[in-house]
Design a protein around this motif. Structure first.
Motif, short mmCIF file in Angstrom:
data_model
loop_
_atom_site.label_atom_id
_atom_site.label_comp_id
_atom_site.label_asym_id
_atom_site.label_seq_id
_atom_site.Cartn_x
_atom_site.Cartn_y
_atom_site.Cartn_z
N MET A 39 0.52 -1.04 -0.24
CA MET A 39 -0.21 0.43 0.23
C MET A 39 0.44 1.51 0.18
SD MET A 39 -3.43 -1.50 2.40
CE MET A 39 -3.97 0.42 2.61
N LEU A 48 -6.98 5.05 -2.64
CA LEU A 48 -7.28 3.84 -2.25
C LEU A 48 -8.59 3.87 -1.22
CD1 LEU A 48 -4.24 2.05 -2.14
CD2 LEU A 48 -5.74 1.42 -3.65
N LEU A 58 -6.82 -5.14 -1.69
CA LEU A 58 -6.13 -4.43 -2.15
C LEU A 58 -6.57 -4.55 -3.78
CD1 LEU A 58 -4.45 -2.41 -2.65
CD2 LEU A 58 -2.58 -3.90 -1.64
N ALA A 61 -9.26 -3.23 -4.91
CA ALA A 61 -8.82 -1.81 -5.60
C ALA A 61 -8.36 -0.96 -6.46
CB ALA A 61 -8.67 -1.37 -4.26
N LEU A 62 -7.34 -2.60 -7.07
CA LEU A 62 -5.59 -1.57 -8.23
C LEU A 62 -6.72 -1.88 -9.35
CD1 LEU A 62 -3.30 -2.64 -7.43
CD2 LEU A 62 -3.88 0.09 -6.61
N ASP A 65 -9.52 0.43 -10.03
CA ASP A 65 -9.24 2.10 -10.09
C ASP A 65 -9.12 2.61 -11.71
OD1 ASP A 65 -7.89 4.97 -9.11
OD2 ASP A 65 -6.82 4.77 -10.56
#
Length: 357
Positions: A39, A48, A58, A61-62, A65
């Motif tokens: 992170m 984030l 994670l 989330a990436l 984006d």
């Protein structure tokens, strides 16, 4: 060394896998520490959400984006513009396949049918006509990326064996295993007295190399008038029918006879007059009405039109009959209008790399 940050220019799966390998395997970090490190390595332009407490969250989330959408679309556009270039034109098949697979991975194109479409579009139209026609037929039962690449490699290998305008080839007489040859310094002592033609060595040698001349890039069975130019002498293979009678000063329009039989003489010459014929037609000797492209190791029959007289075609043949010039003996090559047989079959072989000069 400093581990690279994530800035949206690498697939999140690949980047996180690299993070785990680097900090877990090499540095012995636990999962919690690896998450915190990962992170901290996210570029500040990527915001984030809160509540990320696992590498999987994670990862998701990436991917949510906007940078990942741009990344995938960029790789799709690269796929659309990707073009295959064969080695003979300076390309690198291994590098092309590596790039293709990487772009599919980055763009998350996992459907095999979609991968086929992108691979098909990568084939350039200008010299892959024969492959484009058969592409989907050859790919019909392909259901995985590995099978797709394997079949593509087979297609590429087949393409490299196609005979083209300007190709250097040999013609092996199937029955005897000897190669069609000529020698610039030797001429018939009878008939036209032009440069002689024979079958000689059982291995390709400089005197058995010929260059194909054709009006298109690929040599097609459906439109197949070719010229065969002897590499060492630059003379063309053909037949000649007009000669001068020194006794009465008249031209006699007959085809010269071969030195040992009553067949039509085959010679090498570079004349451009109407009496010299050097355009050869060919057909596949094993497949009737074959309409593909001429390729290395095809077994063919070669014929030439007698433009004087009835305009019939005669076939190129060699047989066991020999003739001599000085102290040397040669196996005769002729043209004839008899029934086709084993002595009329020639195996055309593409010379990729001439190492015998």
């Amino acid at each position: 060394m400093d581990f690279p940050k994530y800035d949206g220019n690498k697939h999140p799966d690949e980047w996180l896998d690299d993070v785990q390998k680097y900090f877990c395997v090499r540095q012995g970090k636990d999962i919690g520490s690896i998450l915190n490190i990962a992170m901290s390595l996210i570029d500040s332009t990527i915001k984030l959400p809160t509540g990320i407490d696992s590498l999987e969250k994670l990862r998701n989330a990436l991917k949510e984006d906007i940078s990942f959408t741009v990344f995938k679309n960029t790789n799709k556009r690269k796929l659309q513009s990707l073009k295959y270039i064969p080695e003979r034109k300076g390309g690198d098949t291994s590098y092309f396949i590596s790039t293709f697979r990487k772009l599919c991975y980055n763009a998350e194109i996992n459907d095999i049918e979609e991968q086929k479409k992108y691979l098909y579009k990568s084939l350039p139209n200008n010299h892959f006509d024969s492959i484009l026609v058969e592409f989907y037929k050859k790919m019909e039962n392909v259901d995985s990326i590995n099978k797709l690449i394997k079949r593509f490699e087979e297609i590429v290998s087949e393409e490299t064996n196609l005979i083209r305008n300007g190709s250097i080839v040999t013609l092996k007489h199937v029955a005897s295993g000897k190669y069609l040859s000529s020698i610039s310094s030797l001429r018939y002592t009878t008939g036209s007295k032009f440069q002689l033609v024979f079958v000689g060595s059982s291995e390709p040698v400089p005197n058995s190399l010929w260059k194909i001349e054709f009006h298109n890039e690929l040599v097609s069975y459906t439109d197949n008038s070719i010229k065969l130019q002897h590499i060492k002498s630059n003379q063309f293979l053909g037949i000649y029918y007009c000669y001068y009678n020194h006794y009465n000063g008249a031209y006699i329009c007959e085809y010269y006879k071969s030195p040992s039989t009553d067949h039509t003489e085959v010679s090498c010459c570079n004349l451009n007059d109407a009496y010299w014929t050097k355009d050869w037609k060919f057909k596949h000797s094993k497949l009737d009405n074959y309409q593909g492209y001429l390729k290395s190791n095809d077994i063919i029959n070669l014929s030439i039109k007698k433009t004087h007289g009835n305009g019939n075609y005669e076939f190129l043949r060699s047989h066991d009959i020999q003739f001599t010039i000085g102290n040397d003996t040669f196996q005769e090559v002729v043209c004839h209008n008899e029934r086709l047989g084993g002595n009329d079959e020639w195996c055309i072989e593409l010379i990729h790399e001439v190492k015998i000069f």
